[in-house]
Design a protein around this motif. Structure first.
Motif, short mmCIF file in Angstrom:
data_model
loop_
_atom_site.label_atom_id
_atom_site.label_comp_id
_atom_site.label_asym_id
_atom_site.label_seq_id
_atom_site.Cartn_x
_atom_site.Cartn_y
_atom_site.Cartn_z
N MET A 1 5.36 -1.34 -3.57
CA MET A 1 5.62 -1.91 -2.76
C MET A 1 5.28 -1.15 -1.32
O MET A 1 4.21 -0.84 -0.91
N LYS B 1 2.33 -1.46 0.86
CA LYS B 1 1.76 -1.52 2.20
C LYS B 1 1.47 -0.61 2.82
O LYS B 1 0.68 0.44 4.03
N VAL C 1 6.63 -2.83 6.69
CA VAL C 1 7.94 -3.03 5.89
C VAL C 1 8.36 -3.77 6.86
O VAL C 1 9.04 -3.70 7.77
N TYR D 1 9.89 -0.96 -6.46
CA TYR D 1 9.62 -0.53 -4.58
C TYR D 1 8.67 0.32 -4.17
O TYR D 1 8.37 0.62 -3.17
#
Length: 60
Positions: free
Chosen positions: A25, A29, A36, A22
């Motif tokens: 990610m 991003k 997201v 997480y």
């Protein structure tokens, strides 16, 4: 190690891995400056990575 202890250990390892994934990610991003994509109340929504909550450390 009993089966329950083994299952708890595996569960803890999976949770740690999910936190790492997480965080990676969100970092990606932010770097790419892309939203997201999440599901909120059954609808698809775009959220900026800076507005996403931080992952909770399972060790805490």
């Amino acid at each position: 190690m009993t089966k329950q202890e083994q299952a708890a250990h595996i569960n803890a390892q999976v949770r740690k891995g999910l936190v790492v994934a997480y965080n990676n990610m969100l970092a990606f991003k932010r770097y790419k400056q892309t939203p997201v994509i999440i599901s909120r109340n059954g609808k698809v929504a775009e959220v900026q990575a800076d507005r996403m909550p931080p992952a909770e450390d399972p060790a805490a």
